[in-house]
Design a protein around this motif. Structure first.
Motif, mmCIF file in Angstrom:
data_model
loop_
_atom_site.group_PDB
_atom_site.id
_atom_site.type_symbol
_atom_site.label_atom_id
_atom_site.label_comp_id
_atom_site.label_asym_id
_atom_site.label_seq_id
_atom_site.Cartn_x
_atom_site.Cartn_y
_atom_site.Cartn_z
ATOM 1 N N MET A 124 0.853 -1.157 0.000
ATOM 2 C CA MET A 124 0.000 0.000 0.000
ATOM 3 C C MET A 124 0.910 1.234 0.000
ATOM 4 O O MET A 124 1.897 1.280 0.733
ATOM 5 C CB MET A 124 -0.876 -0.039 1.250
ATOM 6 C CG MET A 124 -1.839 1.087 1.348
ATOM 7 S SD MET A 124 -3.052 0.879 2.665
ATOM 8 C CE MET A 124 -2.035 0.928 4.120
ATOM 9 N N PHE A 125 0.579 2.223 -0.825
ATOM 10 C CA PHE A 125 1.395 3.431 -0.961
ATOM 11 C C PHE A 125 0.582 4.642 -0.514
ATOM 12 O O PHE A 125 -0.511 4.869 -1.010
ATOM 13 C CB PHE A 125 1.859 3.607 -2.403
ATOM 14 C CG PHE A 125 2.615 2.415 -2.920
ATOM 15 C CD1 PHE A 125 1.971 1.450 -3.673
ATOM 16 C CD2 PHE A 125 3.953 2.257 -2.628
ATOM 17 C CE1 PHE A 125 2.653 0.351 -4.143
ATOM 18 C CE2 PHE A 125 4.653 1.156 -3.098
ATOM 19 C CZ PHE A 125 4.008 0.198 -3.858
ATOM 20 N N VAL A 126 1.146 5.420 0.403
ATOM 21 C CA VAL A 126 0.441 6.565 0.963
ATOM 22 C C VAL A 126 1.308 7.821 0.828
ATOM 23 O O VAL A 126 2.372 7.914 1.443
ATOM 24 C CB VAL A 126 0.100 6.335 2.454
ATOM 25 C CG1 VAL A 126 -0.615 7.543 3.034
ATOM 26 C CG2 VAL A 126 -0.730 5.065 2.627
ATOM 27 N N ALA A 184 5.538 3.336 1.798
ATOM 28 C CA ALA A 184 5.061 2.026 1.363
ATOM 29 C C ALA A 184 4.849 1.163 2.601
ATOM 30 O O ALA A 184 5.749 1.020 3.430
ATOM 31 C CB ALA A 184 6.075 1.364 0.438
ATOM 32 N N TYR A 185 3.645 0.615 2.721
ATOM 33 C CA TYR A 185 3.293 -0.245 3.845
ATOM 34 C C TYR A 185 3.036 -1.663 3.361
ATOM 35 O O TYR A 185 2.508 -1.865 2.261
ATOM 36 C CB TYR A 185 2.005 0.232 4.528
ATOM 37 C CG TYR A 185 2.114 1.550 5.231
ATOM 38 C CD1 TYR A 185 2.529 1.622 6.561
ATOM 39 C CD2 TYR A 185 1.777 2.731 4.591
ATOM 40 C CE1 TYR A 185 2.614 2.834 7.215
ATOM 41 C CE2 TYR A 185 1.852 3.950 5.240
ATOM 42 C CZ TYR A 185 2.267 3.998 6.546
ATOM 43 O OH TYR A 185 2.340 5.207 7.194
ATOM 44 N N GLU A 186 3.343 -2.632 4.202
ATOM 45 C CA GLU A 186 2.901 -4.003 3.983
ATOM 46 C C GLU A 186 1.430 -4.018 4.390
ATOM 47 O O GLU A 186 1.099 -3.757 5.553
ATOM 48 C CB GLU A 186 3.719 -4.977 4.832
ATOM 49 C CG GLU A 186 3.158 -6.371 4.926
ATOM 50 C CD GLU A 186 2.960 -7.046 3.576
ATOM 51 O OE1 GLU A 186 1.839 -7.512 3.334
ATOM 52 O OE2 GLU A 186 3.924 -7.087 2.786
ATOM 53 N N ALA A 187 0.536 -4.298 3.453
ATOM 54 C CA ALA A 187 -0.901 -4.185 3.721
ATOM 55 C C ALA A 187 -1.386 -5.165 4.788
ATOM 56 O O ALA A 187 -2.284 -4.843 5.563
ATOM 57 C CB ALA A 187 -1.695 -4.386 2.438
ATOM 58 N N LYS A 188 -0.796 -6.337 4.879
ATOM 59 C CA LYS A 188 -1.250 -7.330 5.856
ATOM 60 C C LYS A 188 -0.869 -6.959 7.281
ATOM 61 O O LYS A 188 -1.621 -7.191 8.210
ATOM 62 C CB LYS A 188 -0.675 -8.702 5.528
ATOM 63 C CG LYS A 188 -1.278 -9.331 4.300
ATOM 64 C CD LYS A 188 -0.689 -10.701 4.051
ATOM 65 C CE LYS A 188 -1.266 -11.291 2.774
ATOM 66 N NZ LYS A 188 -0.686 -12.601 2.485
#
Length: 190
Positions: A1-3, A12-16
């Motif tokens: 996920m990019f915010v 950038a996040y690991e969505a899980k």
């Protein structure tokens, strides 16, 4: 996920798990014009994340590493241009509209090659003084600033995008109530 966040950051996040994978920080240029430090999204294409900085630059970032692959200037920030909308990608082109109508600049949409960052085309949202179209399209003057692009709806399966043009320089509530500041969508070429 990019915010995207204010102050030129993309995270950038690991969505899980919610863990941060990387953080891109674009250093602010000294003396830059920053009117609205609120990036509204990113675009994805192949292995790149595209981020429009408020200083009117489009940045291609490697989605895995967070390193900038290329940066392209899409407007002269010192003249009042900036970007806050999310870029979109269609047919290998990254498109973004400039903001800055409140500073009197002439608005446009620009497309760059998603792989190289080289400008492919630019189309103006308002006629310039002396243009043939200026007889039917409002002309940009210091007292009548440009309409600039604010949002970017598109259909991923289509090669046609639309842009809503607005006049953000009209701050008077009387003018907002008694005039139409929104204009019909116009197709952008891809």
């Amino acid at each position: 996920m990019f915010v995207p966040t204010p102050n030129g950051q993309l995270i950038a996040y690991e969505a899980k798990t919610g863990n941060i994978l990387w953080r891109y920080r674009k250093p602010r240029t000294q003396g830059s014009v920053v009117l609205h430090d609120n990036p509204r999204g990113v675009a994805l294409f192949e292995d790149k994340v595209f981020f429009a900085s408020v200083e009117a630059e489009l940045v291609a970032i490697d989605a895995k590493t967070g390193r900038a692959a290329w940066t392209t200037n899409v407007g002269d920030n010192k003249s009042g241009y900036y970007t806050s909308m999310a870029p979109i990608v269609a047919d290998g082109k990254v498109m973004v509209g400039v903001s800055g109508g409140e500073t009197g600049v002439r608005g446009y949409v620009v497309a760059v090659d998603a792989r190289t960052g080289k400008e492919a085309w630019r189309t103006y949202t308002t006629a310039a003084p002396g243009d043939q179209a200026s007889s039917t399209t409002p002309v940009v003057t210091p007292t009548r600033p440009s309409r600039v692009v604010r949002d970017s709806p598109t259909r991923p399966t289509s090669r046609l995008t639309t842009r809503r043009r607005v006049s953000p320089s009209v701050w008077s509530m009387w003018l907002r109530v008694h005039t139409s500041v929104a204009r019909p969508s116009a197709p952008a070429r891809t």
